[in-house]
Design an enzyme around this catalytic site. Structure first.
Site, PDB file in Angstrom:
ATOM      1  N   SER A  17      54.612  13.463 -51.631  1.00 46.13           N
ATOM      2  CA  SER A  17      54.986  12.042 -51.525  1.00 46.13           C
ATOM      3  C   SER A  17      56.224  11.679 -52.336  1.00 46.13           C
ATOM      4  O   SER A  17      56.309  10.578 -52.876  1.00 46.13           O
ATOM      5  CB  SER A  17      53.834  11.115 -51.951  1.00 46.13           C
ATOM      6  OG  SER A  17      52.706  11.389 -51.205  1.00 46.13           O
ATOM      7  N   LYS A 190      61.396  14.976 -68.399  1.00 45.26           N
ATOM      8  CA  LYS A 190      61.043  16.385 -68.547  1.00 45.26           C
ATOM      9  C   LYS A 190      61.513  17.214 -67.353  1.00 45.26           C
ATOM     10  O   LYS A 190      61.204  16.896 -66.208  1.00 45.26           O
ATOM     11  CB  LYS A 190      59.510  16.513 -68.684  1.00 45.26           C
ATOM     12  CG  LYS A 190      58.989  15.944 -69.993  1.00 45.26           C
ATOM     13  CD  LYS A 190      59.654  16.666 -71.129  1.00 45.26           C
ATOM     14  CE  LYS A 190      58.930  16.644 -72.407  1.00 45.26           C
ATOM     15  NZ  LYS A 190      59.737  17.280 -73.480  1.00 45.26           N
ATOM     16  N   LYS A 192      60.958  20.621 -67.040  1.00 46.95           N
ATOM     17  CA  LYS A 192      60.219  21.892 -66.860  1.00 46.95           C
ATOM     18  C   LYS A 192      59.561  22.030 -65.482  1.00 46.95           C
ATOM     19  O   LYS A 192      59.671  23.087 -64.843  1.00 46.95           O
ATOM     20  CB  LYS A 192      59.175  22.044 -67.976  1.00 46.95           C
ATOM     21  CG  LYS A 192      58.593  23.442 -68.090  1.00 46.95           C
ATOM     22  CD  LYS A 192      59.539  24.445 -68.718  1.00 46.95           C
ATOM     23  CE  LYS A 192      59.440  24.385 -70.235  1.00 46.95           C
ATOM     24  NZ  LYS A 192      60.502  25.144 -70.909  1.00 46.95           N
ATOM     25  N   PRO A 193      58.876  20.964 -64.986  1.00 48.05           N
ATOM     26  CA  PRO A 193      58.254  21.136 -63.652  1.00 48.05           C
ATOM     27  C   PRO A 193      59.292  21.518 -62.594  1.00 48.05           C
ATOM     28  O   PRO A 193      59.007  22.340 -61.714  1.00 48.05           O
ATOM     29  CB  PRO A 193      57.652  19.751 -63.361  1.00 48.05           C
ATOM     30  CG  PRO A 193      57.470  19.109 -64.697  1.00 48.05           C
ATOM     31  CD  PRO A 193      58.571  19.629 -65.558  1.00 48.05           C
ATOM     32  N   THR A 194      60.484  20.954 -62.693  1.00 45.97           N
ATOM     33  CA  THR A 194      61.540  21.284 -61.729  1.00 45.97           C
ATOM     34  C   THR A 194      61.955  22.747 -61.876  1.00 45.97           C
ATOM     35  O   THR A 194      62.111  23.478 -60.893  1.00 45.97           O
ATOM     36  CB  THR A 194      62.754  20.352 -61.946  1.00 45.97           C
ATOM     37  OG1 THR A 194      62.341  19.034 -61.603  1.00 45.97           O
ATOM     38  CG2 THR A 194      63.946  20.746 -61.102  1.00 45.97           C
ATOM     39  N   CYS A 384      49.017  -3.455 -28.084  1.00 43.74           N
ATOM     40  CA  CYS A 384      48.106  -2.455 -27.545  1.00 43.74           C
ATOM     41  C   CYS A 384      46.645  -2.911 -27.644  1.00 43.74           C
ATOM     42  O   CYS A 384      46.276  -3.819 -26.912  1.00 43.74           O
ATOM     43  CB  CYS A 384      48.363  -1.091 -28.164  1.00 43.74           C
ATOM     44  SG  CYS A 384      47.939   0.232 -27.004  1.00 43.74           S
ATOM     45  N   LEU A 385      45.836  -2.383 -28.566  1.00 49.46           N
ATOM     46  CA  LEU A 385      44.468  -2.894 -28.668  1.00 49.46           C
ATOM     47  C   LEU A 385      44.502  -4.402 -28.962  1.00 49.46           C
ATOM     48  O   LEU A 385      43.613  -5.139 -28.537  1.00 49.46           O
ATOM     49  CB  LEU A 385      43.694  -2.153 -29.773  1.00 49.46           C
ATOM     50  CG  LEU A 385      42.234  -2.563 -29.913  1.00 49.46           C
ATOM     51  CD1 LEU A 385      41.434  -2.243 -28.663  1.00 49.46           C
ATOM     52  CD2 LEU A 385      41.588  -1.895 -31.120  1.00 49.46           C
ATOM     53  N   GLU A 408      36.062   0.806 -23.233  1.00 49.07           N
ATOM     54  CA  GLU A 408      36.130   1.691 -24.405  1.00 49.07           C
ATOM     55  C   GLU A 408      34.947   1.389 -25.336  1.00 49.07           C
ATOM     56  O   GLU A 408      34.412   2.287 -25.979  1.00 49.07           O
ATOM     57  CB  GLU A 408      37.463   1.473 -25.159  1.00 49.07           C
ATOM     58  CG  GLU A 408      37.599   2.335 -26.405  1.00 49.07           C
ATOM     59  CD  GLU A 408      38.938   2.182 -27.124  1.00 49.07           C
ATOM     60  OE1 GLU A 408      39.738   1.309 -26.738  1.00 49.07           O
ATOM     61  OE2 GLU A 408      39.178   2.948 -28.076  1.00 49.07           O
ATOM     62  N   HIS A 510      53.992  -0.266 -27.301  1.00 47.86           N
ATOM     63  CA  HIS A 510      54.242  -0.323 -28.753  1.00 47.86           C
ATOM     64  C   HIS A 510      55.717  -0.602 -29.030  1.00 47.86           C
ATOM     65  O   HIS A 510      56.487   0.344 -29.223  1.00 47.86           O
ATOM     66  CB  HIS A 510      53.866   1.012 -29.405  1.00 47.86           C
ATOM     67  CG  HIS A 510      52.416   1.292 -29.433  1.00 47.86           C
ATOM     68  ND1 HIS A 510      51.625   1.060 -30.532  1.00 47.86           N
ATOM     69  CD2 HIS A 510      51.597   1.784 -28.480  1.00 47.86           C
ATOM     70  CE1 HIS A 510      50.373   1.406 -30.262  1.00 47.86           C
ATOM     71  NE2 HIS A 510      50.334   1.854 -29.017  1.00 47.86           N
ATOM     72  N   GLU A 512      57.052  -1.565 -31.651  1.00 49.47           N
ATOM     73  CA  GLU A 512      57.439  -1.190 -33.018  1.00 49.47           C
ATOM     74  C   GLU A 512      58.149   0.152 -33.090  1.00 49.47           C
ATOM     75  O   GLU A 512      58.970   0.376 -33.980  1.00 49.47           O
ATOM     76  CB  GLU A 512      56.210  -1.206 -33.944  1.00 49.47           C
ATOM     77  CG  GLU A 512      55.161  -0.115 -33.712  1.00 49.47           C
ATOM     78  CD  GLU A 512      54.110  -0.473 -32.671  1.00 49.47           C
ATOM     79  OE1 GLU A 512      54.385  -1.351 -31.835  1.00 49.47           O
ATOM     80  OE2 GLU A 512      53.032   0.142 -32.680  1.00 49.47           O
TER      81      GLU A 512
HETATM   82  N1  GLN Z   1      42.146   2.090 -27.762  1.00 51.14           N
HETATM   83  C1  GLN Z   1      43.003   1.454 -26.811  1.00 51.14           C
HETATM   84  C2  GLN Z   1      43.344   2.383 -25.663  1.00 51.14           C
HETATM   85  O1  GLN Z   1      43.222   3.577 -25.779  1.00 51.14           O
HETATM   86  C3  GLN Z   1      44.274   0.952 -27.474  1.00 51.14           C
HETATM   87  C4  GLN Z   1      45.133   2.032 -28.045  1.00 51.14           C
HETATM   88  C5  GLN Z   1      46.168   1.529 -29.026  1.00 51.14           C
HETATM   89  O2  GLN Z   1      46.043   0.442 -29.567  1.00 51.14           O
HETATM   90  N2  GLN Z   1      47.185   2.344 -29.295  1.00 51.14           N
HETATM   91  O3  GLN Z   1      43.700   1.920 -24.609  1.00 51.14           O
END
Ligand code: GLN
Length: 545
Positions: A17, A190, A192-194, A384-385, A408, A510, A512
Site C-alpha cells: 500500500s 530510518k 535500513k528497511p530500504t 447498476c444495482l 437475483e 457504470h 464511473e
Molecule cells: N447484481 C446486479 C446484476 O448483476 C447489479 C450488478 C452491479 O451493480 N454491478 O445485474
C-alpha cells in the site's frame, strides 16, 4: 524517441500500500505530457484468473475496461491519469499465466518437455509484458508488479523482469518504491528497511536504477546520499515521495523531484523541453479553490472499505472540480438505514447516490433511500444495482406491485421487474461471464439524459447479469418513470428517469469507469450541478416558509 519500446518496471519494498499504482500513473503522466505515448500494465501475483470473482473487501473495486476485462482497480488510476483506455493486456495475474501455460501443455505445445516455472512460466510472463510493446503503439510500457519484494508469490515476476533486462539491456529500467519510516521517539528517518529491501532485490539479480522513497518528512541531502551509497544508485535517482494532499498532486511532486528527467537520462533519451501539464494544473487549481460546498450521500454495502467504490469517489472529485464545488461524501451503510432513522441519516444531503452491488444484503436500505429521494425530490443518481433498486422501488410504491423484486434476490417474485438476461440463463461458470465492457446506447430527445450527454449515441461500460424487464415498460412510462436510454441492438433499457423530479436518473451501466481528470463524466458533472442547485432552491423554500 528511439525505435524500440522502453520497459519500465515498478516494484515495491518494505510494506504494501505504498502507492505503486499512483507513482506509475504519475510517471506515465509526465512522460505523456512530454509527448510520448505511454501505457501502464499491472501484474498481480494471485491465482485468480482475474479479480472479477473477488469480494470488494478482498481487493477493492473491480475495474472494467472497454474490451470487457475485469481488472485491478489500479487500471482505473491509469485511465483517470492518462485519459487513454486500457485493455485485457494491461492486467495479468499469476492465475492467467498458469491457465495459459497449462492449456498449452494440454494442447501439446511443449510435447516431450517437463513444464516448469523457469522457463515456461517466466517466458509466458515476458510474452505478456511484451504484448503491449509489440503493438508498436507505445514509446513506454510501465509495468507495476503487485505485492512486495520478498513475497514468495511474486518471485516468478521478478525473475522474468531480471531476464528481460538481460535480453534488452538498453530498453529496461527498474524503479523500486520503498518506505523511509519516521521514528517519532528519536525524531529520525530510518533508511535500513530500504537497504534491506534493495538487498533482497539484488539477491534476485535486480539492481534498481531509481528509488522512489515514500516518506512523511522531507529527505535531507544526508539521507539521500546515504540511501544512494548503500543501494548503488545515483543521488539524483533517490526520489522523495512525500505524503500528498491528493493523489492528483503526485505528478507535480514527481516533476519537482525530476523523476521524468532521471528516467529519460537513464534510457539515453534526450530531454525535450518541459511536460505540458496545463489541463492538469487547471483541474488541480479548481479542485483546491472551490467556490461552494455540498454534501451528498453514497449508499452502499461495502462502505467500510472506500476502495470498493474507488471509481465513483474519483468521478465525484472530477465532477466537483469542474463545478468548482467541494463535494463532501457521506458514506452510508445501506444496512444501517431504517424507516425510523432515515430522516436523520439523509435529511441534510443535497444528493443521493445508490451504488452498484450484488446480492440481498443491504437491499432494503437502498430501496428506502431511493423512496426518500423520490418523495422529497432530492437529486438521485442510481448506478447498476442502484438503478435496479430504483425500478423495484417505483414498482412497489408507485405501481402498487407490493412484491416486485429482482430475480437475483427472489427467483419466484410475482413481479420480476428486474429479470435475468436471456444469455445469462444457462451459464455454468461465474468468472468473466457477466455482460461486460462497452455497449452502445441511444438517448431519447427531451430527456435529462439528452441534457446531460448532448447527443443521441453514447457508449458506456457494463458489468451485470440482470436487466430491466421490458414487459413492464409501458406501465412504468405511463406512471412517470421513463426509459430514456436504450441499447439499439437488443432494446435493453439502459437509463430510466422520473419526469416529475428535479434530477432522478438511474443507469444500468457504470459511468464511473469513464471519468478522467481531463474528461469528467457528464452524468456526474450534472448530478453535482443538480445537487448544488437543489441547495439553493431548498434554501429559498426554507426562507419563504
Ligand atoms: N447484481 C446486479 C446484476 O448483476 C447489479 C450488478 C452491479 O451493480 N454491478 O445485474
Amino acid at each position: 524517441m528511439s525505435e524500440t519500446t522502453k520497459y519500465i518496471f515498478v516494484t515495491g519494498g518494505v510494506a504494501s500500500s505504498l502507492g505503486k499504482g499512483i507513482i506509475s500513473a504519475s510517471l506515465a503522466k509526465l512522460l505523456q505530457a512530454r509527448g510520448f505515448s505511454v501505457t501502464i500494465q499491472k501484474l498481480d501475483p494471485y491465482l485468480n484468473v482475474d479479480p472479477g470473482t473477488l469480494n470488494p473487501y478482498e481487493h477493492g473495486e473491480c475495474y472494467v475496461t472497454e474490451d470487457g476485462a475485469e481488472t485491478d482497480l489500479d487500471l482505473g488510476h491509469y485511465e483517470r491519469f492518462l485519459n487513454t483506455p486500457t485493455s485485457q493486456a494491461n492486467n495479468v495475474t499469476t492465475g492467467r499465466i498458469y491457465q495459459s501455460v497449462i492449456s498449452k501443455e494440454r494442447r501439446g505445445d511443449y510435447l516431450g518437455k517437463t513444464v516448469q516455472v523457469i522457463p515456461h512460466i517466466t517466458n509466458e510472463i515476458k510474452e505478456h509484458i511484451q504484448l503491449l510493446g509489440n503493438t508498436k503503439k507505445y514509446d513506454f510500457v510501465i509495468t507495476e508488479i503487485g505485492g512486495t519484494v520478498g513475497d514468495i508469490e511474486s518471485l516468478p515476476f521478478i525473475e522474468a523482469i531480471r531476464q528481460l533486462k538481460w535480453e534488452l539491456p538498453k530498453d529496461v529500467l527498474f524503479i523500486h518504491l520503498t518506505l523511509i519510516p519516521y521514528l517519532a521517539a528519536s525524531g529520525e528517518l530510518k533508511t535500513k528497511p530500504t537497504q534491506h529491501s534493495v538487498k533482497m532485490l539484488l539477491e534476485y539479480g535486480v539492481q534498481p536504477d531509481i528509488l522512489v522513497c515514500r516518506t512523511e518528512h522531507n529527505l535531507s541531502p544526508e539521507i539521500r546520499s546515504k540511501v544512494a551509497r548503500f543501494c548503488n544508485v545515483d543521488i539524483e535517482a533517490v526520489i522523495e515521495s512525500i505524503d500528498a494532499e491528493t493523489i492528483y498532486d503526485v505528478p507535480l511532486l514527481m516533476q519537482n523531484e525530476r523523476l521524468d528527467q532521471v528516467v529519460l537520462k537513464h534510457l539515453n533519451i534526450p530531454l525535450n523541453g518541459e511536460p505540458n501539464l496545463t489541463v492538469w494544473k487547471d483541474f488541480l487549481n479548481k479542485f483546491k479553490n472551490p467556490k461552494s460546498q455540498i454534501t451528498i450521500g453514497l449508499i452502499g454495502k461495502y462502505v467500510e472499505l472506500k476502495d470498493s467504490y474507488k471509481s465513483i469517489a474519483e468521478a465525484i472529485i472530477h465532477a466537483g472540480a469542474i463545478n468548482e464545488c467541494k463535494v463532501n461524501v457521506k458514506w452510508i451503510h445501506s444496512e444501517s438505514i431504517t424507516e425510523e432513522n432515515i430522516d436523520k441519516k439523509l435529511g441534510k444531503l443535497r444528493g443521493i447516490l445508490v451504488a452498484p452491488g450484488f446480492g440481498t444484503r443491504g437491499i432494503n436500505g437502498k430501496i428506502l433511500a431511493i423512496k426518500y429521494a423520490r418523495e422529497n425530490k432530492v437529486p438521485f443518481f442510481g448506478i447498476c444495482l442502484g438503478m435496479q433498486c430504483a425500478v423495484i422501488e417505483f414498482a412497489r410504491n408507485v405501481l402498487g406491485h407490493k412484491n416486485a423484486n429482482t430475480v437475483e434476490i427472489d427467483k419466484n417474485t410475482a413481479a420480476p421487474v428486474i429479470d435475468i438476461m436471456e444469455e445469462q440463463k444457462n451459464l455454468q461458470e461465474m468468472g468473466g461471464t457477466m455482460r461486460l465492457g462497452t455497449y452502445p446506447c441511444n438517448i431519447k430527445d427531451k430527456s435529462k439524459a439528452y441534457d446531460v450527454y448532448q447527443k443521441h449515441d453514447i457508449e458506456e461500460r457494463h458489468r451485470h447479469r440482470y436487466e430491466f424487464n421490458s414487459k413492464y415498460l409501458n406501465e412504468f412510462e405511463t406512471n412517470g418513470m421513463v426509459a430514456t436510454g436504450i441499447n439499439p441492438e437488443n432494446n435493453l433499457v439502459e437509463i430510466v428517469e422520473i419526469k416529475e423530479h428535479p434530477w432522478f436518473v438511474a443507469v444500468q451501466f457504470h459511468p464511473e469507469y469513464k471519468s478522467t481528470v481531463e474528461n469528467p463524466h457528464p452524468l456526474f458533472v450534472n448530478f453535482i450541478k443538480a445537487a448544488e442547485k437543489w441547495k439553493v432552491e431548498s434554501k429559498t423554500t426554507a426562507q419563504e416558509a
